[in-house]
Design a protein around this motif. Sequence first.
Motif, PDB file in Angstrom:
ATOM      1  N   ASP A  22       0.827  -1.203   0.000  1.00 13.04           N
ATOM      2  CA  ASP A  22       0.000   0.000   0.000  1.00 13.04           C
ATOM      3  C   ASP A  22       0.862   1.253   0.000  1.00 13.04           C
ATOM      4  OD1 ASP A  22      -2.215  -1.623   0.128  1.00 13.04           O
ATOM      5  OD2 ASP A  22      -2.644  -1.227   2.241  1.00 13.04           O
ATOM      6  N   GLU A  23       0.324   2.319  -0.584  1.00  8.77           N
ATOM      7  CA  GLU A  23       1.022   3.592  -0.625  1.00  8.77           C
ATOM      8  C   GLU A  23       1.035   4.263   0.742  1.00  8.77           C
ATOM      9  OE1 GLU A  23      -0.820   2.955  -4.688  1.00  8.77           O
ATOM     10  OE2 GLU A  23      -1.495   2.754  -2.634  1.00  8.77           O
ATOM     11  N   ILE A  24       2.178   4.836   1.063  1.00 13.90           N
ATOM     12  CA  ILE A  24       2.329   5.682   2.236  1.00 13.90           C
ATOM     13  C   ILE A  24       2.823   7.024   1.694  1.00 13.90           C
ATOM     14  CG2 ILE A  24       3.526   6.052   4.423  1.00 13.90           C
ATOM     15  CD1 ILE A  24       3.959   2.931   4.430  1.00 13.90           C
ATOM     16  N   TYR A  25       2.049   8.079   1.938  1.00 10.19           N
ATOM     17  CA  TYR A  25       2.346   9.377   1.341  1.00 10.19           C
ATOM     18  C   TYR A  25       3.208  10.221   2.253  1.00 10.19           C
ATOM     19  CZ  TYR A  25      -1.342   8.049  -1.871  1.00 10.19           C
ATOM     20  OH  TYR A  25      -2.093   7.378  -2.790  1.00 10.19           O
ATOM     21  N   GLY A  26       4.193  10.897   1.656  1.00 16.76           N
ATOM     22  CA  GLY A  26       5.003  11.848   2.392  1.00 16.76           C
ATOM     23  C   GLY A  26       4.260  13.170   2.548  1.00 16.76           C
ATOM     24  N   THR A  27       4.878  14.101   3.231  1.00 18.63           N
ATOM     25  CA  THR A  27       4.296  15.430   3.411  1.00 18.63           C
ATOM     26  C   THR A  27       4.268  16.163   2.077  1.00 18.63           C
ATOM     27  OG1 THR A  27       5.166  15.499   5.657  1.00 18.63           O
ATOM     28  CG2 THR A  27       4.537  17.602   4.669  1.00 18.63           C
ATOM     29  N   PRO A  28       3.132  16.757   1.697  1.00 19.19           N
ATOM     30  CA  PRO A  28       3.055  17.498   0.442  1.00 19.19           C
ATOM     31  C   PRO A  28       4.067  18.645   0.380  1.00 19.19           C
ATOM     32  CG  PRO A  28       0.862  17.020   1.252  1.00 19.19           C
ATOM     33  CD  PRO A  28       1.820  16.650   2.347  1.00 19.19           C
ATOM     34  N   VAL A  29       4.640  18.822  -0.820  1.00 20.14           N
ATOM     35  CA  VAL A  29       5.654  19.840  -1.084  1.00 20.14           C
ATOM     36  C   VAL A  29       5.228  20.619  -2.331  1.00 20.14           C
ATOM     37  CG1 VAL A  29       8.080  20.191  -1.716  1.00 20.14           C
ATOM     38  CG2 VAL A  29       7.459  18.334  -0.160  1.00 20.14           C
ATOM     39  N   LEU A  30       5.433  21.932  -2.313  1.00 22.85           N
ATOM     40  CA  LEU A  30       5.097  22.762  -3.467  1.00 22.85           C
ATOM     41  C   LEU A  30       5.903  22.301  -4.678  1.00 22.85           C
ATOM     42  CD1 LEU A  30       3.355  25.199  -4.297  1.00 22.85           C
ATOM     43  CD2 LEU A  30       5.326  26.636  -3.792  1.00 22.85           C
ATOM     44  N   LEU A  31       5.230  22.022  -5.793  1.00 21.28           N
ATOM     45  CA  LEU A  31       5.900  21.540  -7.000  1.00 21.28           C
ATOM     46  C   LEU A  31       6.445  22.703  -7.815  1.00 21.28           C
ATOM     47  CD1 LEU A  31       4.575  18.714  -9.273  1.00 21.28           C
ATOM     48  CD2 LEU A  31       5.652  20.702 -10.253  1.00 21.28           C
ATOM     49  N   ALA A  32       5.581  23.646  -8.149  1.00 18.79           N
ATOM     50  CA  ALA A  32       5.955  24.820  -8.942  1.00 18.79           C
ATOM     51  C   ALA A  32       4.739  25.724  -8.995  1.00 18.79           C
ATOM     52  CB  ALA A  32       6.365  24.402 -10.357  1.00 18.79           C
ATOM     53  N   LYS A  33       4.877  26.874  -9.621  1.00 18.23           N
ATOM     54  CA  LYS A  33       3.716  27.717  -9.876  1.00 18.23           C
ATOM     55  C   LYS A  33       2.982  27.129 -11.078  1.00 18.23           C
ATOM     56  CE  LYS A  33       5.512  32.000  -7.979  1.00 18.23           C
ATOM     57  NZ  LYS A  33       5.873  33.395  -8.250  1.00 18.23           N
ATOM     58  N   ALA A  34       1.690  26.928 -10.921  1.00 16.75           N
ATOM     59  CA  ALA A  34       0.889  26.268 -11.955  1.00 16.75           C
ATOM     60  C   ALA A  34       0.475  27.251 -13.043  1.00 16.75           C
ATOM     61  CB  ALA A  34      -0.350  25.646 -11.333  1.00 16.75           C
ATOM     62  N   ILE A  35       0.600  26.815 -14.280  1.00 20.12           N
ATOM     63  CA  ILE A  35       0.109  27.572 -15.424  1.00 20.12           C
ATOM     64  C   ILE A  35      -1.130  26.884 -15.990  1.00 20.12           C
ATOM     65  CG2 ILE A  35       0.631  28.320 -17.779  1.00 20.12           C
ATOM     66  CD1 ILE A  35       3.571  28.583 -16.854  1.00 20.12           C
ATOM     67  N   SER A  36      -1.061  25.561 -16.143  1.00 21.02           N
ATOM     68  CA  SER A  36      -2.195  24.807 -16.673  1.00 21.02           C
ATOM     69  C   SER A  36      -2.134  23.367 -16.178  1.00 21.02           C
ATOM     70  CB  SER A  36      -2.186  24.826 -18.212  1.00 21.02           C
ATOM     71  OG  SER A  36      -1.033  24.162 -18.701  1.00 21.02           O
ATOM     72  N   ALA A  37      -3.291  22.733 -16.137  1.00 21.39           N
ATOM     73  CA  ALA A  37      -3.392  21.312 -15.809  1.00 21.39           C
ATOM     74  C   ALA A  37      -4.487  20.735 -16.688  1.00 21.39           C
ATOM     75  CB  ALA A  37      -3.715  21.104 -14.340  1.00 21.39           C
ATOM     76  N   GLU A  38      -4.130  19.746 -17.468  1.00 20.94           N
ATOM     77  CA  GLU A  38      -5.107  19.093 -18.337  1.00 20.94           C
ATOM     78  C   GLU A  38      -5.147  17.613 -17.980  1.00 20.94           C
ATOM     79  OE1 GLU A  38      -5.716  18.109 -23.035  1.00 20.94           O
ATOM     80  OE2 GLU A  38      -4.816  20.036 -22.499  1.00 20.94           O
ATOM     81  N   LEU A  39      -6.314  17.147 -17.590  1.00 21.12           N
ATOM     82  CA  LEU A  39      -6.500  15.760 -17.194  1.00 21.12           C
ATOM     83  C   LEU A  39      -7.449  15.097 -18.179  1.00 21.12           C
ATOM     84  CD1 LEU A  39      -6.211  13.411 -15.149  1.00 21.12           C
ATOM     85  CD2 LEU A  39      -8.142  14.403 -13.896  1.00 21.12           C
ATOM     86  N   SER A  40      -6.960  14.046 -18.826  1.00 21.03           N
ATOM     87  CA  SER A  40      -7.828  13.248 -19.691  1.00 21.03           C
ATOM     88  C   SER A  40      -7.860  11.835 -19.128  1.00 21.03           C
ATOM     89  CB  SER A  40      -7.338  13.253 -21.144  1.00 21.03           C
ATOM     90  OG  SER A  40      -6.031  12.741 -21.229  1.00 21.03           O
ATOM     91  N   VAL A  41      -9.009  11.194 -19.226  1.00 17.83           N
ATOM     92  CA  VAL A  41      -9.227   9.894 -18.605  1.00 17.83           C
ATOM     93  C   VAL A  41      -9.574   8.866 -19.675  1.00 17.83           C
ATOM     94  CG1 VAL A  41     -10.701   8.623 -17.004  1.00 17.83           C
ATOM     95  CG2 VAL A  41      -9.997  10.943 -16.454  1.00 17.83           C
TER      96      VAL A  41
END
Length: 196
Positions: A22-41
């Motif tokens: 099972d996944e064990i998640y670390g503490t969230p960390v800022l990735l970068a400043k977001a410009i766009s996010a496109e999610l296709s399923v």
Amino acid sequence: MATVGLDKLYYASITESLATGDEIYGTPVLLAKAISAELSVELAEATLYADDGASEVVKEFKNGTLSLGVDNIGRSVAAVLTGAVVDSNGVLVSSSEDGGTPVAIGFRAKKSKGQYKYVWLYRVKFAVPSSSLATKGDSITFSTPTIEGTVMRRKKLDGQGKHPWKAEVDEGDLDVSQAMISGWYSNVYEPNFEED
């Protein structure tokens, strides 16, 4: 409701339990400043025909593709997301054998009425970022990196015996507490199906 903004793009590292996988998640960390996010399923679909017509239709999540446009991917983030390494001189070195480990991705999208939709994608494996560079001419054009990842279901079962791939909540919904919203980036959201 329509969204008009995107910000607070975070990632959380994933380690897997040696006992269960099972996944064990670390503490969230800022990735970068977001410009766009496109999610296709992509869905796995099947139709059962009986008595000269469709009798049963099944549509299940197969995987997805997340394409993130960001202002900059720093060395340490690139190393985590893609498996590249930073050498002793501080130079990020990518090799053909690189393969980053999956991470959880969280972000929020501003809705037209001023509140936000919050999202966690539980398991995303990224490829090497793409870049588009151009010389400066008469006008200035920004060139920013795009990184694409495959969204997968997580291995850990939720309280209903299913494998979630995404969690999302809308700020302002009557049954959503302010503590849920203010703590969204404290850790990766774990589904809770217990009765209060």
